[in-house]
Enzyme design. Structure first.
Site, PDB file in Angstrom:
ATOM      1  N   PHE A 140      -3.244  -4.056  -5.478  1.00  0.00           N
ATOM      2  CA  PHE A 140      -2.340  -3.876  -5.730  1.00  0.00           C
ATOM      3  C   PHE A 140      -1.887  -4.744  -7.236  1.00  0.00           C
ATOM      4  CE2 PHE A 140       2.283  -3.609  -6.715  1.00  0.00           C
ATOM      5  CZ  PHE A 140       2.355  -1.913  -7.084  1.00  0.00           C
ATOM      6  N   ASP A 225      -3.671 -12.438  -9.795  1.00  0.00           N
ATOM      7  CA  ASP A 225      -2.230 -12.051  -9.243  1.00  0.00           C
ATOM      8  C   ASP A 225      -1.839 -12.846  -8.787  1.00  0.00           C
ATOM      9  OD1 ASP A 225      -0.582 -10.217  -9.201  1.00  0.00           O
ATOM     10  OD2 ASP A 225      -1.026  -8.800  -9.256  1.00  0.00           O
ATOM     11  N   LYS A 254       8.293 -11.751 -10.394  1.00  0.00           N
ATOM     12  CA  LYS A 254       9.226 -11.537  -9.405  1.00  0.00           C
ATOM     13  C   LYS A 254       9.963 -12.448  -9.118  1.00  0.00           C
ATOM     14  CE  LYS A 254       6.653  -7.474  -7.170  1.00  0.00           C
ATOM     15  NZ  LYS A 254       5.590  -7.483  -6.837  1.00  0.00           N
TER      16      LYS A 254
HETATM   17  C1  LIG Z   1       4.844  -6.026  -7.278  1.00  0.00           C
HETATM   18  C2  LIG Z   1       3.776  -6.608  -7.520  1.00  0.00           C
HETATM   19  C3  LIG Z   1       2.791  -6.454  -9.112  1.00  0.00           C
HETATM   20  C4  LIG Z   1       3.538  -4.906 -10.219  1.00  0.00           C
HETATM   21  O1  LIG Z   1       4.595  -6.010 -10.283  1.00  0.00           O
HETATM   22  P1  LIG Z   1       5.755  -4.514 -11.065  1.00  0.00           P
HETATM   23  O2  LIG Z   1       6.989  -5.368 -11.946  1.00  0.00           O
HETATM   24  O3  LIG Z   1       6.416  -4.017 -10.142  1.00  0.00           O
HETATM   25  O4  LIG Z   1       5.067  -3.848 -12.289  1.00  0.00           O
HETATM   26  C5  LIG Z   1       1.464  -6.726  -9.348  1.00  0.00           C
HETATM   27  N1  LIG Z   1       0.978  -7.132  -8.545  1.00  0.00           N
HETATM   28  C6  LIG Z   1       1.628  -7.507  -7.208  1.00  0.00           C
HETATM   29  C7  LIG Z   1       0.196  -8.382  -6.548  1.00  0.00           C
HETATM   30  C8  LIG Z   1       2.922  -7.499  -6.810  1.00  0.00           C
HETATM   31  O5  LIG Z   1       2.696  -7.756  -6.187  1.00  0.00           O
END
Ligand SMILES: *Cc1c(COP(=O)(O)O)cnc(C)c1O
Length: 400
Positions: A140, A225, A254
């Site tokens: 994701f 990520d 985040k």
């Molecule tokens: C939440 C998340 C995203 C996307 O972040 P947004 O601020 O919603 O665009 C990408 N990668 C990971 C691992 C995430 O948990």
């Protein structure tokens, strides 16, 4: 208005791209949230780790209010007096030479992909427009067309093609498959050190180290990520540190703002991030003085309140307590730090109904990948609070 009235409005006038629990929140403080009907809940989701510092942290709130009164936005056409300080503090905290500030997490993912492609063309000598990036199944990385182009969840993709080319996806957790996917055109490997959205999937020990080795040997950028796993969540500043790995590019978001404002960043050394030239990339709000002041305060709270160590100690405790709950529904309890998932057996009827039952016991969380209930409270939680909700979790895990 009561909850039902708010829900009716939302259903009528809002796009239905979410299926939230029917709880209408109006106030938050630390680990607690309150709904419009006056009920109190422990937040065990933390907005997918954006609220590591807890709800409405007073120090971040103060920074927001002070900065909002002075200067909120300059655009990057001009400089401001907050962004350079954030750059410096991020470098000191993370050990990377440079950072590039964006807003949402997925924008930072896109930014990392752009710079990796440019690196491939300018530094590695890959023929233009033929760079490949290797990703992992179950990933994701956000919701843009490019991010869903390498998603393996059909629900995220089905009606949204055509997709961005240049991505190769191999099974998560198997370094050999990454090695086999490498070609002379490979620019980067992009993975999550733990897959949160896939249901708190922890790769086998040594996986990250092996990937780092493959990348180094083949002159490939290793991109992680850490939008969800980073900034303390797993009991280290970055989840990659559990294996002593320092990727070429780390993506964060985040908790970088403690939940006050969308702030994300790409962290890398000068030989990579230095490749961007004026005009090649940007964002009107990215790196605004308001964003920078909030992020500085949010990082400061992580340091001052030892949230990384707290996640480590309390995560171990919560994992142990949850693991000891006898329940015929539970297949496995796993986690690292305060990123914990309870995987239910397929016959348990899905995690959603357990989340709804937890809601009625004053605990808010969200199912991940159908059969996983996650427990990812703000890192400012304490042992006493954990103990206070364990009986309710025990009851819910034993419902019929
Ligand atoms: C939440 C998340 C995203 C996307 O972040 P947004 O601020 O919603 O665009 C990408 N990668 C990971 C691992 C995430 O948990």
């Amino acid at each position: 208005m009561n909850s039902q009235e708010y829900i009716a409005l939302e259903e009528k006038y809002g796009a239905h791209n979410y299926h939230p629990l029917d709880v209408v929140l109006t106030k938050g403080e630390g680990v607690w949230v309150y709904d419009v009907d006056g009920n109190k809940y422990l937040d065990c989701l933390s907005a997918y780790s954006a609220l590591n510092q807890g709800h409405v942290h007073p120090k971040i709130l103060k920074a927001l209010l002070e900065q909002a009164k002075k200067l909120t936005l300059t655009s990057r056409a001009f400089r401001n007096d907050q962004l350079p300080l954030l750059y410096k503090e991020l470098a000191e905290l993370t050990g990377y030479d440079m950072s590039l500030l964006m807003n949402s997490g997925v924008e930072a993912v896109e930014t990392a992909i752009k710079v990796a492609r440019k690196w491939a063309y300018r530094k590695k000598g890959v023929a233009r427009n033929s760079a490949e990036i290797i990703t992992a199944s179950g990933n994701f990385h956000g919701r843009t067309i490019t991010a869903i182009s390498f998603s393996t969840k059909s629900h995220y993709r089905e009606d949204f093609g055509p997709f961005t080319p240049g991505f190769i996806t191999v099974p998560y957790g198997d370094a050999k498959r990454i090695q086999q996917a490498v070609t002379p055109n490979t620019a980067a490997v992009l993975i999550e050190p733990i897959q949160g959205e896939a249901g708190v999937i922890i790769p086998p020990p040594g996986y990250l180290k092996e990937l780092a080795g493959i990348c180094k040997k083949n002159n490939i950028l290793f991109i992680t990520d850490e939008i969800q796993t980073g900034l303390g969540r797993t009991g280290k500043l970055f989840a990659c540190e559990h294996e002593g790995v320092r990727p070429d590019i780390t993506i964060i978001g985040k908790a970088l703002s403690g939940g006050f404002y969308p702030v994300s960043a790409v962290l890398a050394d000068e030989e990579v991030l230095g490749l961007f030239e004026p005009g090649e990339h940007g964002s009107t709000f990215g790196g605004s003085p308001l964003a920078a002041a909030i992020a500085r305060a949010a990082l400061n709270v992580i340091n001052e309140e030892n949230l990384v160590e707290k996640a480590n100690v309390l995560g171990e405790y919560l994992l142990e307590q949850l693991s000891e709950i006898p329940s015929r529904h539970v297949k496995e309890v796993r986690g690292r730090g305060l990123l914990i998932g309870i995987e239910l057996k397929p016959e348990a009827g899905g995690a959603r109904r357990f989340c709804e039952a937890l809601q009625h016991r004053g605990i808010l969380t969200k199912d991940a990948h159908e059969n996983v209930i996650r427990f990812t409270p703000p890192l400012v939680i304490d042992k006493q609070t954990i103990d206070s909700v364990l009986p309710a979790i025990r009851d819910v895990l034993n419902m019929i």
